[in-house]
Design an enzyme around this catalytic site. Structure first.
Site, PDB file in Angstrom:
ATOM      1  N   LYS A 135      79.576  49.528  53.985  1.00 34.86           N
ATOM      2  CA  LYS A 135      78.833  48.366  54.497  1.00 34.86           C
ATOM      3  C   LYS A 135      78.173  47.607  53.619  1.00 34.86           C
ATOM      4  O   LYS A 135      78.220  46.366  53.450  1.00 34.86           O
ATOM      5  CB  LYS A 135      78.019  48.934  55.666  1.00 34.86           C
ATOM      6  CG  LYS A 135      78.716  49.257  57.117  1.00 34.86           C
ATOM      7  CD  LYS A 135      79.642  48.225  57.668  1.00 34.86           C
ATOM      8  CE  LYS A 135      80.414  48.593  58.929  1.00 34.86           C
ATOM      9  NZ  LYS A 135      81.115  47.565  59.733  1.00 34.86           N
TER      10      LYS A 135
ATOM     11  N   GLY B 253      82.608  48.786  72.374  1.00 28.79           N
ATOM     12  CA  GLY B 253      81.451  48.327  71.679  1.00 28.79           C
ATOM     13  C   GLY B 253      81.289  47.089  71.607  1.00 28.79           C
ATOM     14  O   GLY B 253      81.100  46.198  72.609  1.00 28.79           O
ATOM     15  N   ILE B 254      80.419  46.826  70.550  1.00 27.58           N
ATOM     16  CA  ILE B 254      79.955  45.496  70.183  1.00 27.58           C
ATOM     17  C   ILE B 254      81.252  44.565  70.011  1.00 27.58           C
ATOM     18  O   ILE B 254      80.938  43.277  70.747  1.00 27.58           O
ATOM     19  CB  ILE B 254      79.324  45.530  68.688  1.00 27.58           C
ATOM     20  CG1 ILE B 254      78.342  46.387  68.713  1.00 27.58           C
ATOM     21  CG2 ILE B 254      79.002  44.136  68.195  1.00 27.58           C
ATOM     22  CD1 ILE B 254      77.427  46.531  67.421  1.00 27.58           C
TER      23      ILE B 254
ATOM     24  N   ALA C  78      73.370  50.409  71.346  1.00 24.59           N
ATOM     25  CA  ALA C  78      73.519  51.525  72.241  1.00 24.59           C
ATOM     26  C   ALA C  78      74.858  51.380  72.674  1.00 24.59           C
ATOM     27  O   ALA C  78      75.097  50.867  74.032  1.00 24.59           O
ATOM     28  CB  ALA C  78      72.600  51.316  73.361  1.00 24.59           C
ATOM     29  N   THR C  79      76.010  51.854  72.003  1.00 28.19           N
ATOM     30  CA  THR C  79      77.233  51.842  72.363  1.00 28.19           C
ATOM     31  C   THR C  79      77.764  53.349  71.835  1.00 28.19           C
ATOM     32  O   THR C  79      77.334  53.940  71.052  1.00 28.19           O
ATOM     33  CB  THR C  79      78.191  50.973  71.790  1.00 28.19           C
ATOM     34  OG1 THR C  79      78.180  51.214  70.176  1.00 28.19           O
ATOM     35  CG2 THR C  79      77.735  49.616  71.826  1.00 28.19           C
TER      36      THR C  79
ATOM     37  N   TYR D 137      79.511  55.462  54.772  1.00 28.47           N
ATOM     38  CA  TYR D 137      79.333  54.327  55.843  1.00 28.47           C
ATOM     39  C   TYR D 137      78.369  53.447  55.093  1.00 28.47           C
ATOM     40  O   TYR D 137      78.719  52.084  55.254  1.00 28.47           O
ATOM     41  CB  TYR D 137      78.680  54.818  57.268  1.00 28.47           C
ATOM     42  CG  TYR D 137      78.545  53.727  58.056  1.00 28.47           C
ATOM     43  CD1 TYR D 137      79.691  53.414  58.901  1.00 28.47           C
ATOM     44  CD2 TYR D 137      77.249  52.989  58.199  1.00 28.47           C
ATOM     45  CE1 TYR D 137      79.633  52.274  59.816  1.00 28.47           C
ATOM     46  CE2 TYR D 137      77.398  52.036  59.292  1.00 28.47           C
ATOM     47  CZ  TYR D 137      78.433  51.818  59.931  1.00 28.47           C
ATOM     48  OH  TYR D 137      78.208  50.657  60.751  1.00 28.47           O
TER      49      TYR D 137
ATOM     50  N   VAL E 203      93.878  48.574  60.953  1.00 29.86           N
ATOM     51  CA  VAL E 203      93.537  48.023  59.799  1.00 29.86           C
ATOM     52  C   VAL E 203      93.444  48.703  58.422  1.00 29.86           C
ATOM     53  O   VAL E 203      93.560  48.080  57.177  1.00 29.86           O
ATOM     54  CB  VAL E 203      91.964  47.380  59.892  1.00 29.86           C
ATOM     55  CG1 VAL E 203      91.910  46.530  61.122  1.00 29.86           C
ATOM     56  CG2 VAL E 203      91.037  48.590  59.953  1.00 29.86           C
TER      57      VAL E 203
END
Length: 253
Positions: free
Chosen positions: A153, A16-17, A183-184, A149, A57
């Site tokens: 965040k 992704g990103i 868009a991933t 989520y 992580v």
């Protein structure tokens, strides 16, 4: 930030990103390492010429081992991007959602803290460097089907603000990347308004390259989220986004 002379670690850089930003840093001339959990993705990135390190992580020992391995290979490390994350649906009418909440907070918020704790002393000793956290437009404009989520965040945002204040005067910059939907991994099917990854990454790199680098990296497409309360659009937008609750099993009301 001079993108051509950095030694960068992207934790969460296997898809992704994160993967796209790792490639963009490398294309700009930086030395780039990536960290993640997917062995095949790490092997693929190693095949592209990246140094790849296994890291989970959510596991203290794994983060510590990855830090030691990265710094042994790259003692000149000056930039750490921490962006591992999960997005899980939760129906808050069902107490069973707590398992998803725990996973989300442990990965998105506590995972960020673990990575920052691992590398902050190194950068402070250097007297220079950059820590890049990744929050979300959802931190500022919640998406009701993903409550933890949003909370995780929002926590990353607040933690980043506090970290920046505490590191003032050390030479270590603290930058927060605030993505909108990009868009991933099928996001283009879930959200037709998701930004194309290529254009998003180009805009992010242009903002990072500014001197001085902004404290918050806000592409044009996320500003409506970031400033919804200020602009008086918050309540209407949250109500609009609450229509997506129909995504939850058994929730057609």
């Amino acid at each position: 930030m001079d993108l051509s002379k950095r030694t960068v670690l992207v934790v969460g850089g296997t898809s992704g990103i994160g993967r796209e930003l790792a490639r963009r840093f490398a294309a700009a001339g930086s030395t780039v390492a990536v960290g993640g959990r997917d062995p095949q993705a790490l092997a693929d990135l190693a095949g592209e010429g990246f140094d790849a390190f296994a890291v989970d992580v959510t596991d203290d020992a794994s983060v510590t081992a990855a830090r030691d391995a990265v710094l042994a290979r790259h003692p000149e490390l000056d930039t750490v991007v921490t962006m591992s994350g999960v997005m899980l649906l939760e129906d808050l009418r069902d107490p069973a959602h707590f398992a998803a909440a725990r996973t989300t907070v442990d990965t998105n918020l506590l995972g960020t803290v673990r990575v920052l704790d691992a590398f902050t002393p190194h950068l402070v000793r250097r007297g220079a460097g950059t820590l890049v956290t990744v929050s979300s437009g959802i931190a500022f404009l919640p998406f009701p089907p993903m409550p933890s989520y949003a909370a995780s965040k929002a926590g990353v945002h607040a933690y980043t603000e506090a970290l920046r204040a505490q590191l003032a005067g050390t030479g270590v910059d603290v930058v927060e990347l605030v993505p909108p939907a990009v868009a991933t991994a099928g996001q283009e099917r879930v959200n037709p308004h998701a930004l194309p990854l290529d254009g998003f990454a180009t805009e992010v790199m242009e903002l990072l390259a500014q001197d001085p680098t902004p404290h918050e990296i806000l592409v044009e497409g996320v500003r409506m989220h970031r400033w919804a309360e200020r602009d008086g659009t918050y309540d209407g937008l949250v109500a609009q986004r609450a229509r997506a609750l129909s995504m939850l099993p058994g929730r057609q009301d």
